[in-house]
Design an enzyme around this catalytic site. Structure first.
Site, mmCIF file in Angstrom:
data_model
loop_
_atom_site.group_PDB
_atom_site.id
_atom_site.type_symbol
_atom_site.label_atom_id
_atom_site.label_comp_id
_atom_site.label_asym_id
_atom_site.label_seq_id
_atom_site.Cartn_x
_atom_site.Cartn_y
_atom_site.Cartn_z
ATOM 1 N N ASP A 18 0.840 -1.337 0.076
ATOM 2 C CA ASP A 18 0.001 -0.234 0.079
ATOM 3 C C ASP A 18 0.917 1.142 -0.117
ATOM 4 O O ASP A 18 0.702 1.977 -0.730
ATOM 5 C CB ASP A 18 -0.833 0.019 1.210
ATOM 6 C CG ASP A 18 -2.149 -1.060 0.985
ATOM 7 O OD1 ASP A 18 -2.182 -1.557 0.091
ATOM 8 O OD2 ASP A 18 -2.899 -1.299 1.933
ATOM 9 N N ARG A 100 1.476 6.509 16.923
ATOM 10 C CA ARG A 100 1.507 7.855 15.900
ATOM 11 C C ARG A 100 1.897 9.165 16.032
ATOM 12 O O ARG A 100 2.380 9.554 15.004
ATOM 13 C CB ARG A 100 -0.236 7.893 15.480
ATOM 14 C CG ARG A 100 -0.895 6.571 15.147
ATOM 15 C CD ARG A 100 0.091 5.893 14.192
ATOM 16 N NE ARG A 100 -0.754 4.349 13.656
ATOM 17 C CZ ARG A 100 -0.195 3.497 13.062
ATOM 18 N NH1 ARG A 100 1.285 3.395 13.204
ATOM 19 N NH2 ARG A 100 -0.835 2.474 12.802
ATOM 20 N N ASP A 129 -6.524 6.181 12.564
ATOM 21 C CA ASP A 129 -5.055 6.766 12.066
ATOM 22 C C ASP A 129 -5.087 7.959 11.755
ATOM 23 O O ASP A 129 -4.170 8.627 11.832
ATOM 24 C CB ASP A 129 -4.168 5.697 11.569
ATOM 25 C CG ASP A 129 -3.722 4.476 12.709
ATOM 26 O OD1 ASP A 129 -3.703 5.022 14.023
ATOM 27 O OD2 ASP A 129 -3.294 3.471 12.387
ATOM 28 N N SER A 183 -5.525 -7.656 8.646
ATOM 29 C CA SER A 183 -4.344 -6.643 8.674
ATOM 30 C C SER A 183 -3.790 -6.445 9.759
ATOM 31 O O SER A 183 -4.240 -6.639 11.022
ATOM 32 C CB SER A 183 -4.911 -5.211 8.382
ATOM 33 O OG SER A 183 -5.890 -4.844 8.885
#
Length: 408
Positions: A18, A100, A129, A183
């Site tokens: 991705d 993050r 996110d 995922s």
């Protein structure tokens, strides 16, 4: 619609399909020069290949940034969070959320260094996110341009994305063509698995989903017992061996793994409004949470401890929702850190088949007074008769209300 005014962009880059596709999309659709940033957060795989892959995609070698941030991650993000005993919605230890802001901070630092006018991430338009990355970007660099390809590009399906990747000679592994069963996000604090085989919350997660722990049923029949030393609220040693923050969490992760500690199957409320089901593993963090509370149990005053517990859900929501760099989080952190000045000492911990038990705690700053609490005759002055007045005063408003109700 993609903004083609962007000239140079710093992308949070994992090296996967991705984010590699995003590199090419930024180059071809926006005509932007791309710099990539890959953080080693202890995700358990080599990050250097990401640098080489970025270069093969046309990123200048000097713009393919890779950095080992494990120590900074644990010292400046994970440990401060655990000083607050932070848990979101009663269960989640915020392993993804807390990583993050660090990634975003590094992207902004690189953008300033190389004169980039934009930053980008690979988060989708349905998840948390995107919010966490972008709020952090704006908090650190108010006028930065943010590119979120999953919200902007024209791909209508996964197949269209894969066709674009093939067209630009981005390697596609076979399992990607057949679609991965779920995922994964991972760092030194945790791993999280979502999607596909996990989307039905009524079906138990397959054992193969778990990657950080053995099953509690398969764990040893003999308990593991060890000590953890704390200084000012942070763990500093295991079994008397001083360790750096990242090394200590790594050691706790191994202890947790070997004893089946830290599994969580959770349906959580995302900030964007939907519920999602995830399977999380936080072996070291689960042990740390129990041990830290054990240390606080003898070193924190009741009022301070209870106030911390009241503040914690707000603090947890701020981290979950992406407000690590917000003034209110920093205010709460200052109060939490002040509470930790005497949270120093040693905790003895027992791990057994998925469970964590604190079985001993000692501290030079202990507030536990055996003479006060003993059932035997103590040496400290405590007049049992004083309790009668204490109870009557606390019951006064209830007695007044009861008399009123009786009259009615």
């Amino acid at each position: 619609m993609a903004d083609k005014s962007v000239k140079k962009v710093v992308l949070a880059y994992s090296g996967g399909l991705d984010s590699s596709t995003i590199v090419k999309w930024l180059q071809t659709e926006l005509g932007a020069e791309v710099a990539t940033f890959t953080a080693d957060l202890g995700q358990g795989e080599e990050v250097e290949p990401a640098r080489h892959k970025a270069i093969t995609l046309g990123v200048k070698p000097e713009y393919a940034f890779v950095e080992d941030v494990r120590e900074e991650f644990v010292r400046d993000y994970v440990f401060p969070m655990f000083r607050a005993n932070t848990v979101y919605e009663g269960q989640y230890l915020l392993g993804t959320s807390i990583a993050r802001p660090l990634i975003a901070k590094k992207q902004i630092e690189i953008a300033r260094r190389i004169g980039a006018d934009a930053v980008a991430h690979g988060a989708t338009g349905k998840g948390n996110d995107q919010v966490r990355f972008e709020i952090a970007y704006y908090a650190l660099e108010p006028d930065i341009h943010v590119v979120a390809p999953w919200r902007e590009w024209d791909f209508k399906s996964r197949e269209a994305l894969l066709d674009f990747a093939e067209k630009h000679q981005i390697p596609i592994t076979k399992d990607k063509r057949n679609e991965a069963p779920f995922s994964v996000d991972a760092n030194l604090l945790h791993s999280s698995s979502e999607g596909k085989v996990l989307e039905d919350p009524g079906v138990e997660a397959p054992e193969y989903v778990h990657m950080r722990t053995i099953s509690p049923e398969a764990a040893p029949d003999t308990p593991t017992v060890f000590t953890m030393d704390f200084e000012n609220g942070d763990p500093v040693a295991i079994d008397g061996q001083k360790l750096s923050p990242a090394a200590l969490l790594t050691k706790l992760n191994q202890l947790g793994h070997d004893n089946g500690v830290g599994r969580l199957d959770l349906v959580e409320n995302r900030y964007v409004g939907m519920k999602s089901r995830g399977v999380y593993e936080t072996p070291g963090g689960t042990i740390l949470l129990h041990a830290h509370r054990g240390m606080e149990s003898i070193t924190l005053d009741r009022g301070a401890m209870h106030l911390k517990d009241e503040l914690m859900p707000k603090y947890a929501s701020l981290i979950y929702n992406g407000f690590w760099f917000a003034p209110e989080r920093e205010m709460l952190q200052a109060a939490i850190d002040l509470s930790q000045k005497n949270v120093t000492g040693q905790v003895r911990v027992k791990l057994y088949k998925g469970s964590v038990t604190v079985i001993g705690r000692t501290s030079p700053y202990s507030l536990y007074d055996q003479e006060l609490v003993t059932f035997e005759e103590g040496k400290v002055a405590y007049d049992h008769r004083d309790a009668a007045g204490f109870i009557k005063l606390n019951a006064l408003r209830l007695r007044v209300a009861a008399k009123r109700d009786r009259r009615g």
